[in-house]
Scaffold this motif. Structure first.
Motif, PDB file in Angstrom:
ATOM      1  N   VAL A  11      -6.950   0.973  15.433  1.00 38.58           N
ATOM      2  CA  VAL A  11      -7.658   1.041  15.368  1.00 38.58           C
ATOM      3  C   VAL A  11      -8.359   2.605  14.873  1.00 38.58           C
ATOM      4  O   VAL A  11      -9.226   2.562  13.945  1.00 38.58           O
ATOM      5  N   THR A  12      -7.164   3.189  14.614  1.00 37.02           N
ATOM      6  CA  THR A  12      -7.824   4.078  13.728  1.00 37.02           C
ATOM      7  C   THR A  12      -7.649   4.344  12.599  1.00 37.02           C
ATOM      8  O   THR A  12      -8.506   4.764  11.800  1.00 37.02           O
ATOM      9  N   SER A  13      -6.751   2.806  12.433  1.00 39.36           N
ATOM     10  CA  SER A  13      -7.066   2.741  10.576  1.00 39.36           C
ATOM     11  C   SER A  13      -8.028   2.154   9.803  1.00 39.36           C
ATOM     12  O   SER A  13      -8.933   2.532   9.229  1.00 39.36           O
ATOM     13  N   ALA A  14      -8.889   1.612  10.960  1.00 39.05           N
ATOM     14  CA  ALA A  14     -10.240   1.295  10.458  1.00 39.05           C
ATOM     15  C   ALA A  14     -11.144   1.466  10.145  1.00 39.05           C
ATOM     16  O   ALA A  14     -12.359   1.682  10.431  1.00 39.05           O
ATOM     17  N   LEU A  15     -10.869   2.690  11.850  1.00 37.72           N
ATOM     18  CA  LEU A  15     -12.722   3.421  12.104  1.00 37.72           C
ATOM     19  C   LEU A  15     -12.485   4.766  11.141  1.00 37.72           C
ATOM     20  O   LEU A  15     -13.197   4.866  10.083  1.00 37.72           O
ATOM     21  N   VAL A  50       0.444  -0.913   0.017  1.00 35.02           N
ATOM     22  CA  VAL A  50      -0.048  -0.261   0.388  1.00 35.02           C
ATOM     23  C   VAL A  50       0.749   1.349   0.139  1.00 35.02           C
ATOM     24  O   VAL A  50       2.142   0.805   0.406  1.00 35.02           O
ATOM     25  N   SER A  51       0.795   2.753   0.213  1.00 35.90           N
ATOM     26  CA  SER A  51       1.418   3.989  -0.511  1.00 35.90           C
ATOM     27  C   SER A  51       1.266   3.836   0.741  1.00 35.90           C
ATOM     28  O   SER A  51       1.802   5.114   1.166  1.00 35.90           O
ATOM     29  N   ALA A  52       0.557   3.561   1.286  1.00 36.56           N
ATOM     30  CA  ALA A  52       0.644   4.703   3.496  1.00 36.56           C
ATOM     31  C   ALA A  52      -0.340   3.216   3.834  1.00 36.56           C
ATOM     32  O   ALA A  52      -1.293   2.672   3.939  1.00 36.56           O
ATOM     33  N   GLY A  53       0.755   2.449   5.238  1.00 34.73           N
ATOM     34  CA  GLY A  53      -0.290   2.087   6.262  1.00 34.73           C
ATOM     35  C   GLY A  53      -0.812   2.719   6.749  1.00 34.73           C
ATOM     36  O   GLY A  53      -0.681   3.265   6.490  1.00 34.73           O
ATOM     37  N   PRO A 100      -6.284   5.233   6.407  1.00 38.04           N
ATOM     38  CA  PRO A 100      -7.660   3.767   6.174  1.00 38.04           C
ATOM     39  C   PRO A 100      -7.063   2.892   4.666  1.00 38.04           C
ATOM     40  O   PRO A 100      -7.863   1.781   5.286  1.00 38.04           O
ATOM     41  N   GLU A 101      -6.171   3.643   3.927  1.00 33.71           N
ATOM     42  CA  GLU A 101      -5.967   2.285   2.527  1.00 33.71           C
ATOM     43  C   GLU A 101      -5.840   1.161   2.983  1.00 33.71           C
ATOM     44  O   GLU A 101      -6.655  -0.174   2.057  1.00 33.71           O
ATOM     45  N   PRO A 102      -5.173   0.406   4.040  1.00 33.21           N
ATOM     46  CA  PRO A 102      -5.053  -1.048   3.927  1.00 33.21           C
ATOM     47  C   PRO A 102      -6.379  -1.104   4.356  1.00 33.21           C
ATOM     48  O   PRO A 102      -6.634  -2.251   3.605  1.00 33.21           O
ATOM     49  N   TYR A 103      -7.097  -0.980   5.281  1.00 36.34           N
ATOM     50  CA  TYR A 103      -8.760  -1.482   5.248  1.00 36.34           C
ATOM     51  C   TYR A 103      -9.379  -1.626   3.705  1.00 36.34           C
ATOM     52  O   TYR A 103     -10.082  -2.507   3.526  1.00 36.34           O
TER      53      TYR A 103
END
Length: 217
Positions: free
Chosen positions: A167-171, A133-136, A140-143
């Motif tokens: 959690v921050t990514s998924a939300l 991904v370009s940003a982990g 949010p990109e991975p999710y």
């Protein structure tokens, strides 16, 4: 279903701890506990920056450090990985119910390929790794990518995470989140269902969270 790997399905944060502290000693220093905690759930680039700053060696090359760490972690992953409580049972329940699932991790593909032999490839219809991904996470990109690969909107998914970064990514992706804190505490937040162990998570809870995330018209 969207599953984090390190610290959520596998007790691999303890293995990362070994590798990171060995790398710090390779550089003639000791990794501090606050710096190690700050790395939990993060990607390789940010972790190397934290390590170098913690050792007061900001001039270190991140790619060189990452390559050393990946080599050592590959050795450790082959012998030291262990399931988190309830993780395998939950994966089986999700699989047996015919619920599509993806593995979503900031760990790079080379190490994930080793770890997934422990986890089992058959549980997942998609795998998203940190170097794809370009940003982990916490982006949010991975999710978002994982949901897209499953062919469902992220808002219809439940993500299971152990760290504030995850959690921050998924939300941010719009998923409902079950947080099972491990090494790093997760503060109560709207949209996050906190549990002490995956042994308490079942299909009924997953259905309830999905219904809340996507109300019936």
């Amino acid at each position: 279903m969207l599953f984090d790997m390190d610290g959520t399905l596998l007790d691999s944060e303890q293995v990362w701890d070994i590798g990171l502290r060995e790398l710090a000693r390779e550089y003639g220093g000791e990794l501090s506990d606050p710096a190690r905690l700050a790395m939990v759930g993060g990607d390789m680039e940010s972790s190397m920056a934290i390590l170098h700053a913690d050792l007061d060696q900001p001039w270190r090359d991140a790619e060189t450090s990452a390559a050393w760490l990946v080599r050592r972690m590959a050795e450790l992953f082959k012998t030291e990985l262990r399931w988190r409580p309830g993780a395998r049972e939950l994966l089986k329940a999700v699989h047996d119910a015919g619920i599509p699932a993806a593995l979503v991790t900031n760990t790079g593909r080379a190490l994930v390929e080793i770890a997934i032999e422990v986890i089992g490839r058959h549980w997942f219809q998609a795998v998203v790794c940190g170097d794809e991904v370009s940003a982990g996470k916490p982006d949010p990109e991975p999710y978002l990518m994982a949901a897209r690969l499953l062919g469902v909107p992220a808002e219809a998914c439940v993500a299971i995470e152990d760290s504030p970064v995850g959690v921050t990514s998924a939300l941010a992706a719009g998923a409902a989140v079950i947080a099972v804190p491990h090494d790093a505490a997760v503060a109560p937040r709207r949209g996050v269902h906190l549990v002490d162990s995956l042994t308490t998570v079942d299909l009924d809870l997953l259905a309830t969270l999905t219904e809340r995330a996507v109300p019936t018209p």
